[in-house]
Write an enzyme that holds these catalytic residues in place. Structure first.
Site, PDB file in Angstrom:
ATOM      1  N   GLU A  55       1.175  -1.089  -0.090  1.00 20.00           N
ATOM      2  CA  GLU A  55      -0.360   0.090  -0.627  1.00 20.00           C
ATOM      3  C   GLU A  55       0.683   1.154   0.264  1.00 20.00           C
ATOM      4  O   GLU A  55       0.400   1.971   0.368  1.00 20.00           O
ATOM      5  CB  GLU A  55      -1.064   0.513   1.352  1.00 20.00           C
ATOM      6  CG  GLU A  55      -1.777  -0.770   1.145  1.00 20.00           C
ATOM      7  CD  GLU A  55      -2.796  -0.909   1.781  1.00 20.00           C
ATOM      8  OE1 GLU A  55      -3.692  -0.221   3.146  1.00 20.00           O
ATOM      9  OE2 GLU A  55      -3.961  -2.105   1.713  1.00 20.00           O
ATOM     10  N   GLU A  70      -5.088  -8.195  -0.278  1.00 21.33           N
ATOM     11  CA  GLU A  70      -5.697  -8.468   0.924  1.00 21.33           C
ATOM     12  C   GLU A  70      -7.374  -8.332   0.502  1.00 21.33           C
ATOM     13  O   GLU A  70      -7.615  -7.483  -0.299  1.00 21.33           O
ATOM     14  CB  GLU A  70      -5.869  -7.212   1.831  1.00 21.33           C
ATOM     15  CG  GLU A  70      -3.794  -7.349   2.197  1.00 21.33           C
ATOM     16  CD  GLU A  70      -3.569  -5.921   3.028  1.00 21.33           C
ATOM     17  OE1 GLU A  70      -4.435  -5.382   3.432  1.00 21.33           O
ATOM     18  OE2 GLU A  70      -2.916  -6.076   3.354  1.00 21.33           O
TER      19      GLU A  70
HETATM   20  O1  AHR Z   1      -5.514  -5.486   6.774  1.00 24.58           O
HETATM   21  C1  AHR Z   1      -5.349  -4.586   7.939  1.00 24.58           C
HETATM   22  C2  AHR Z   1      -4.711  -3.460   6.819  1.00 24.58           C
HETATM   23  O2  AHR Z   1      -5.149  -3.407   5.774  1.00 24.58           O
HETATM   24  C3  AHR Z   1      -3.068  -3.459   6.452  1.00 24.58           C
HETATM   25  O3  AHR Z   1      -2.343  -3.023   6.985  1.00 24.58           O
HETATM   26  C4  AHR Z   1      -3.725  -2.595   5.061  1.00 24.58           C
HETATM   27  O4  AHR Z   1      -2.028  -3.109   4.132  1.00 24.58           O
HETATM   28  C5  AHR Z   1      -4.891  -2.181   5.145  1.00 24.58           C
HETATM   29  O5  AHR Z   1      -5.129  -1.032   4.887  1.00 24.58           O
END
Ligand code: AHR
Length: 494
Positions: free
Chosen positions: A173, A296
């Site tokens: 990110e 994610e």
């Molecule tokens: O999964 C929680 C958070 O969500 C992670 O650390 C980040 O990559 C995303 O914003």
């Protein structure tokens, strides 16, 4: 009557087992308590890893695990987590709850966990606040076999043999917590950092660039344009936030029918995201060499009342089971481009497959879905189409009633996974097998009230059971799928 057409002879590509991957961050009680309790814990463990959790994950056939973050990754300095534990740096986990991180779980512990689970490690390295040298040396430390400073350090820390590491994330990110970069800047940084992540000996890295935040297609376009020859994978992050409002996301339990359909409609947006990212990637990579890694995904609700807001602890209901079933079907159907996906996160954080409390552990509805879908791992996606109707309570959040994917495994068995998004209606599904005949069918079902979940007092309220309502017909198979359910079927062909 619903018609499901399946042609087991039209193969559409391999479903990488990594689509069934998971993510574990130094966040809340995921690593500490959830997985790692230390060798001296009263909780049964092997080399510090909870035996109950490891055994449950092995049954689910976990193929790959991403670590150490997430946002934590771009603040993580791997050398803090090696060597004698008493000498490891204690620090504040600034991103997640401001708690003390004692670094007792580091590289060696993560590799031990992966070896106990029998899964591939996916290391997400620090580009945001780390140096090129630091990232390069981590790769050397883990994978170099021979005379080198990092290999010597590894040996000094008790491990002579290098580990095999394939998946390497170069930042996380970086459009946000990983440095607030512009895509052009990140893409150049990616090129620089990844240059010094070497393939040592027989180890071959699969290098993953940081991809977009949900529908930020500009990010995908720029990063692909500038850096595509240097990457093997590009990530994508998308969470199902029921209200779409990050300051009040909605609760994990106690929701109503409107929330149900709104949540599932937001989940289905994943299909559009994957499709559009695929189109952009295809401009630069028409052969689909580069994988889209949805590393994610999952539901993100308000935290459970009374818990640390930085720990992201939430319950998990039948609604989460449907979210998982839908997403996994979407990934299967896009397996030509989606080479990996990692639900966030493994234990006690966001949409977990396992929750723990002290020595107690429970399996969530999402866990059962991963078990029911596991036969898709490594199988061939085959052509399937289903007739659907739009259902829901609000025009904006209408959803198709059913969602499915079908694969054929190495033994020629057909695996059908199907979700019924309706809260009220069951559907008769006449499944027509084209150019094939069914010999037998067996199945598993997960179904309950929409808000049903498991608690530490009643840990087995929601669990999968045998599904005996499917039968062989002249043209294929026939079954009735109950409202609010996930079904998996295994068909043996004549
Ligand atoms: O999964 C929680 C958070 O969500 C992670 O650390 C980040 O990559 C995303 O914003």
């Amino acid at each position: 009557m619903t018609k499901l057409y399946v042609n087991p002879n039209i193969k559409k590509g391999k479903i990488n087992k990594e689509i069934y991957g998971h993510f574990s961050e130094h966040l809340g009680r995921c690593i500490y308590e959830g997985i790692y309790v230390g060798e001296d814990s009263a909780i049964p463990n092997k080399n510090g890893m909870r035996t109950d959790v490891v055994e449950a994950l092995k049954k689910m056939k976990i193929p790959v695990l991403r670590w150490p973050g997430g946002c934590f990754a771009d603040e993580y300095h791997w050398k803090d987590g090696i060597g004698p534990k008493e000498n490891r740096k204690k620090m504040i986990n600034t991103h997640w709850g401001g708690v003390v991180e004692d670094n007792s779980f580091g590289t060696h512990e993560f590799m031990e966990l992966c070896s106990q689970l029998g899964c591939e490690p996916y290391i997400n390295a620090n580009l945001g606040s780390g140096t090129v040298q630091e990232m390069s040396e981590w790769v050397e430390y883990m994978t170099f076999d021979g005379l080198s400073p990092m290999a010597a350090l590894r040996e000094k820390n008790g491990r002579k043999e290098p580990w095999k590491v394939k998946f390497l994330g170069v930042g996380n990110e970086n459009w946000g917590c990983g440095g607030n970069m512009r895509p052009e800047y990140y893409a150049d940084e990616y090129r620089r950092y990844s240059t010094y992540c070497r393939n040592y000996g027989k180890n071959r890295l699969y290098k993953i660039a940081c991809g977009a935040n949900a529908a930020d297609y500009h990010w995908t376009e720029q990063v692909m344009k500038i850096a595509h020859p240097f990457m093997d994978g590009l990530s994508l992050h998308y969470y199902t936030v029921p209200t779409g409002n990050w300051s009040d996301k909605g609760n994990a339990t106690g929701f109503n029918e409107k929330d149900w359909y709104q949540t599932l409609s937001k989940t289905l947006f994943m299909d559009e995201l994957v499709t559009k990212n695929d189109h952009i990637m295809s401009k630069y990579d028409p052969e689909k060499r580069i994988g889209l890694l949805v590393d994610e995904w999952g539901t993100w609700y308000n935290v459970e009342e009374g818990t640390n807001p930085g720990f992201l602890y939430q319950q998990n209901t039948m609604r989460d089971a449907l979210v998982a079933g839908i997403n996994l079907n979407i990934f299967n159907k896009h397996c030509d481009r989606v080479h990996m996906a990692n639900i966030a996160q493994l234990v006690n954080v966001l949409q977990s497959v396992i929750l723990t409390e002290g020595e107690k552990m429970l399996l969530t509805p999402t866990y059962y879905v991963f078990c029911m879908y596991k036969e898709h791992q490594g199988a061939e996606l085959v052509e399937s189409t289903i007739t659907t109707e739009q259902i829901g309570l609000e025009k904006e959040y209408m959803v198709p009633n059913l969602n499915e994917s079908v694969s054929v495994d190495a033994d020629g068995k057909v695996h059908i996974t199907i979700t019924n998004l309706s809260l009220t209606d069951s559907y008769e599904v006449d499944t027509v097998l084209t150019e094939a005949k069914a010999k037998s069918v067996t199945g598993t079902i997960l179904t309950d009230e929409m808000g049903a979940y498991n608690t530490f007092e009643n840990p087995e309220r929601v669990q999968s059971k045998g599904f005996h309502d499917a039968r062989v017909t002249e043209s294929g198979i026939f079954f009735t799928i109950p409202a609010c359910s996930v079904v998996s079927l295994e068909v043996e062909l004549a």
